[in-house]
Motif scaffolding. Structure first.
Motif, PDB file in Angstrom:
ATOM      1  N   HIS A  79      82.589  81.714  49.694  1.00 19.52           N
ATOM      2  CA  HIS A  79      84.157  81.793  49.684  1.00 19.52           C
ATOM      3  C   HIS A  79      84.802  83.003  49.453  1.00 19.52           C
ATOM      4  O   HIS A  79      85.621  83.365  49.375  1.00 19.52           O
ATOM      5  N   LEU A  80      83.641  84.147  49.398  1.00 19.95           N
ATOM      6  CA  LEU A  80      83.974  85.514  49.228  1.00 19.95           C
ATOM      7  C   LEU A  80      83.501  86.099  50.172  1.00 19.95           C
ATOM      8  O   LEU A  80      82.334  85.825  50.611  1.00 19.95           O
ATOM      9  N   VAL A  81      84.016  87.208  50.508  1.00 15.90           N
ATOM     10  CA  VAL A  81      83.336  88.106  51.680  1.00 15.90           C
ATOM     11  C   VAL A  81      83.364  89.340  51.489  1.00 15.90           C
ATOM     12  O   VAL A  81      84.682  89.924  50.586  1.00 15.90           O
ATOM     13  N   ASN A  82      82.649  90.436  51.899  1.00 13.15           N
ATOM     14  CA  ASN A  82      82.860  91.833  51.574  1.00 13.15           C
ATOM     15  C   ASN A  82      83.663  92.374  52.599  1.00 13.15           C
ATOM     16  O   ASN A  82      84.254  91.764  53.404  1.00 13.15           O
ATOM     17  N   GLU A  83      83.987  93.632  52.610  1.00 16.15           N
ATOM     18  CA  GLU A  83      84.965  94.299  53.198  1.00 16.15           C
ATOM     19  C   GLU A  83      84.543  94.264  55.007  1.00 16.15           C
ATOM     20  O   GLU A  83      85.552  94.413  55.684  1.00 16.15           O
ATOM     21  N   VAL A  84      83.388  94.566  55.029  1.00 15.93           N
ATOM     22  CA  VAL A  84      82.668  94.645  56.318  1.00 15.93           C
ATOM     23  C   VAL A  84      83.098  93.371  57.173  1.00 15.93           C
ATOM     24  O   VAL A  84      83.432  93.345  58.367  1.00 15.93           O
ATOM     25  N   SER A  85      82.982  92.209  56.457  1.00  8.88           N
ATOM     26  CA  SER A  85      83.363  90.784  57.235  1.00  8.88           C
ATOM     27  C   SER A  85      84.844  90.778  57.463  1.00  8.88           C
ATOM     28  O   SER A  85      85.166  90.297  58.305  1.00  8.88           O
ATOM     29  N   VAL A 124      89.051  90.717  44.768  1.00  3.40           N
ATOM     30  CA  VAL A 124      88.166  90.889  43.506  1.00  3.40           C
ATOM     31  C   VAL A 124      87.820  92.446  43.218  1.00  3.40           C
ATOM     32  O   VAL A 124      86.697  92.930  43.802  1.00  3.40           O
ATOM     33  N   THR A 125      88.540  93.262  42.436  1.00  2.00           N
ATOM     34  CA  THR A 125      88.258  94.627  42.223  1.00  2.00           C
ATOM     35  C   THR A 125      86.943  95.028  41.537  1.00  2.00           C
ATOM     36  O   THR A 125      86.428  95.946  42.269  1.00  2.00           O
ATOM     37  N   ALA A 126      86.470  94.395  40.822  1.00  2.00           N
ATOM     38  CA  ALA A 126      85.365  94.845  40.102  1.00  2.00           C
ATOM     39  C   ALA A 126      84.122  94.795  41.115  1.00  2.00           C
ATOM     40  O   ALA A 126      83.053  95.419  40.808  1.00  2.00           O
ATOM     41  N   ASP A 154      84.605  94.370  44.701  1.00  2.00           N
ATOM     42  CA  ASP A 154      85.048  95.006  45.871  1.00  2.00           C
ATOM     43  C   ASP A 154      84.687  93.547  47.023  1.00  2.00           C
ATOM     44  O   ASP A 154      84.143  93.860  48.184  1.00  2.00           O
ATOM     45  N   LEU A 155      85.381  92.442  46.573  1.00  2.00           N
ATOM     46  CA  LEU A 155      84.993  91.385  47.550  1.00  2.00           C
ATOM     47  C   LEU A 155      86.571  90.782  47.602  1.00  2.00           C
ATOM     48  O   LEU A 155      87.484  90.786  46.875  1.00  2.00           O
ATOM     49  N   TYR A 156      86.466  89.818  48.791  1.00  2.00           N
ATOM     50  CA  TYR A 156      87.960  89.160  49.045  1.00  2.00           C
ATOM     51  C   TYR A 156      87.703  87.880  49.151  1.00  2.00           C
ATOM     52  O   TYR A 156      86.703  87.141  49.772  1.00  2.00           O
ATOM     53  N   LEU A 157      88.697  87.291  48.612  1.00  2.00           N
ATOM     54  CA  LEU A 157      88.670  85.495  48.599  1.00  2.00           C
ATOM     55  C   LEU A 157      89.126  85.370  50.142  1.00  2.00           C
ATOM     56  O   LEU A 157      89.981  85.790  50.687  1.00  2.00           O
ATOM     57  N   ILE A 158      88.597  84.266  50.753  1.00  2.00           N
ATOM     58  CA  ILE A 158      88.430  83.937  52.335  1.00  2.00           C
ATOM     59  C   ILE A 158      89.987  83.379  52.132  1.00  2.00           C
ATOM     60  O   ILE A 158      90.353  82.459  51.774  1.00  2.00           O
ATOM     61  N   PRO A 159      90.812  83.991  53.411  1.00  2.00           N
ATOM     62  CA  PRO A 159      92.059  83.179  54.064  1.00  2.00           C
ATOM     63  C   PRO A 159      91.619  82.124  54.762  1.00  2.00           C
ATOM     64  O   PRO A 159      92.633  81.093  55.061  1.00  2.00           O
TER      65      PRO A 159
END
Length: 423
Positions: free
Chosen positions: A200-206, A223-225, A227-232
């Protein structure tokens, strides 16, 4: 992401096509072409200098071997200057490449010829409508009032725990949610989609791979600590499973489905149109994703549309299908069909699904290719669709199925729920 060679070959056509999106492509495409010419020239210069350097080093070696140190020394000075030029070009080349790629990221996909002209959602084209809008009893309630009446969704409790847009589903409301998820997954797997459970979280490349970045960076939770994004949407992790992959033609089509929660900041969303389940920061969705041969992708898109139609017909919800206009279509899509269910209590249409063909736009970002029967590597086409997003489907069920006795459960869901009414 568009291919540079296609931009060079189709510049004027692309400018006209992107005008459908109200996107002024001329200066951007011109800059892409100029940067590509600079990249090619720099690469050629670097290759030539490397060849000269290699030739010179061989000559120096021969001179030293023959005891001609003075001549070798002169050539070494020349080689040193060549090395400096080579170093400068070696530093310049990746900078040009990075600037070119970053510029390409800002250009949306070329809309399909069938995409209508238009400025906004008001200009979308209705192409299909199904189902009779039910006549409700006097005093029928919108879903947020029904949720409170039957104690099945608690919006205030969600505010207490997290904030607005994070509802808590309770009792039969939670069971109905679970029933919808299982029903959607069963329909998808029966249609040949393989089920996946994904992060449910992805990296910047994704995020860059499927086009959410940089276009929708402000709409994603970060998620700053780490460097991940919660998926939309599940589209992001599912499609990225095939990033940097070379598949065989025999493996296509690849058909995937998955359930995930989805997280969207929805910054700037206020007003009655976002009340209740109409727009949330966290919601559940079942997604379908396909990887196709280019010549099959639009037939596959039609099949995905028919699949979602079948689900809505079984739920017996009144719905319509819109072909999105150039001003409303998503950044990465070539063609999108939106499904909307009619909310009788709110007297308005609610979007519940988008089904899109991205052609090779995502695949080029992802470096997702297949080897054809001639042994040539080609970019695949990617497609995805909601099958389905739960909040507005649930809102439609609550509002359209309300009776004096309670909320009747659609027949197809009763085996999944274990009850016939919410009362």
């Amino acid at each position: 992401m568009l291919l540079v060679q296609q931009i060079i070959e189709n510049k004027e056509n692309y400018i006209d096509a992107l005008a459908k999106r109200n996107f002024n492509a001329a200066p951007v495409l011109e800059k892409v072409i100029n940067l590509d010419e600079e990249r090619r020239a720099t690469q050629t210069s670097l290759d030539n200098i490397k060849a000269d350097s290699n030739k010179l080093n061989k000559e120096i070696g021969v001179l030293f071997k023959n005891g001609e140190q003075q001549k070798a020394g002169i050539l070494r000075e020349k080689a040193s200057k060549i090395k400096e030029s080579m170093s400068e070009l070696s530093e310049k080349l990746p900078e040009i490449k990075e600037e070119l790629v970053n510029l390409l990221y800002t250009i949306p996909n070329i809309p399909h010829d069938s995409v209508p002209n238009g400025q906004s959602e008001d200009d979308n084209e209705e192409i299909f409508k199904e189902g009779d809008i039910p006549v409700l009893e006097e005093g029928a309630l919108p879903h947020w009032e029904l949720a409170k009446k039957y104690d099945i969704i608690d919006f205030e409790l969600g505010v207490k725990i997290t904030g607005a847009g994070f509802p808590v589903y309770k009792g039969k409301g939670a069971r109905l949610q679970r029933a919808l998820i299982n029903y959607f997954l069963d329909k998808n797997t029966a249609a040949g989609y393989r089920e996946y459970q994904v992060p449910h979280l992805v990296n910047e490349v994704s995020g860059y791979g499927t086009g959410q970045l940089p276009d929708k960076e402000g709409q994603m939770y970060y998620v700053t600590a780490d460097d991940l994004y919660l998926i939309p949407t599940a589209e992001v992790p599912v499609t990225n499973m095939f990033r940097d992959e070379l598949v065989t033609e025999k493996e296509l089509p690849i058909c995937c489905t998955g359930y995930t929660p989805c997280f969207r900041r929805e910054a700037g969303s206020y007003g009655a149109h976002v009340r209740g389940l109409n727009r949330l920061h966290q919601f559940d969705k079942v997604e379908i994703v396909r990887v196709e041969k280019p010549e099959n992708s639009y037939k596959a898109l039609d099949g995905m549309v028919d699949h979602v139609k079948e689900i809505l017909n079984e739920l017996k919800l009144p719905y319509r299908i819109l072909r999105l206009c150039g001003g409303d279509i998503g950044f990465t899509a070539a063609l999108t069909y939106d499904f909307e269910v009619f909310s009788t209590a709110q007297d308005r249409w609610l979007e519940i699904s988008s089904v899109s063909n991205f052609e090779s736009y995502q695949a080029n970002r992802l470096k997702l290719r297949f080897k054809d029967t001639n042994g040539k590597n080609q970019l695949a086409h990617t497609l995805n669709g909601s099958s389905l997003a739960l909040p507005r489907v649930l809102a439609g069920i609550l509002e359209n199925y309300q009776t004096p006795k309670g909320i009747k459960i659609p027949d197809v869901l009763i085996p999944y729920c274990g009850f016939e009414y919410i009362d």
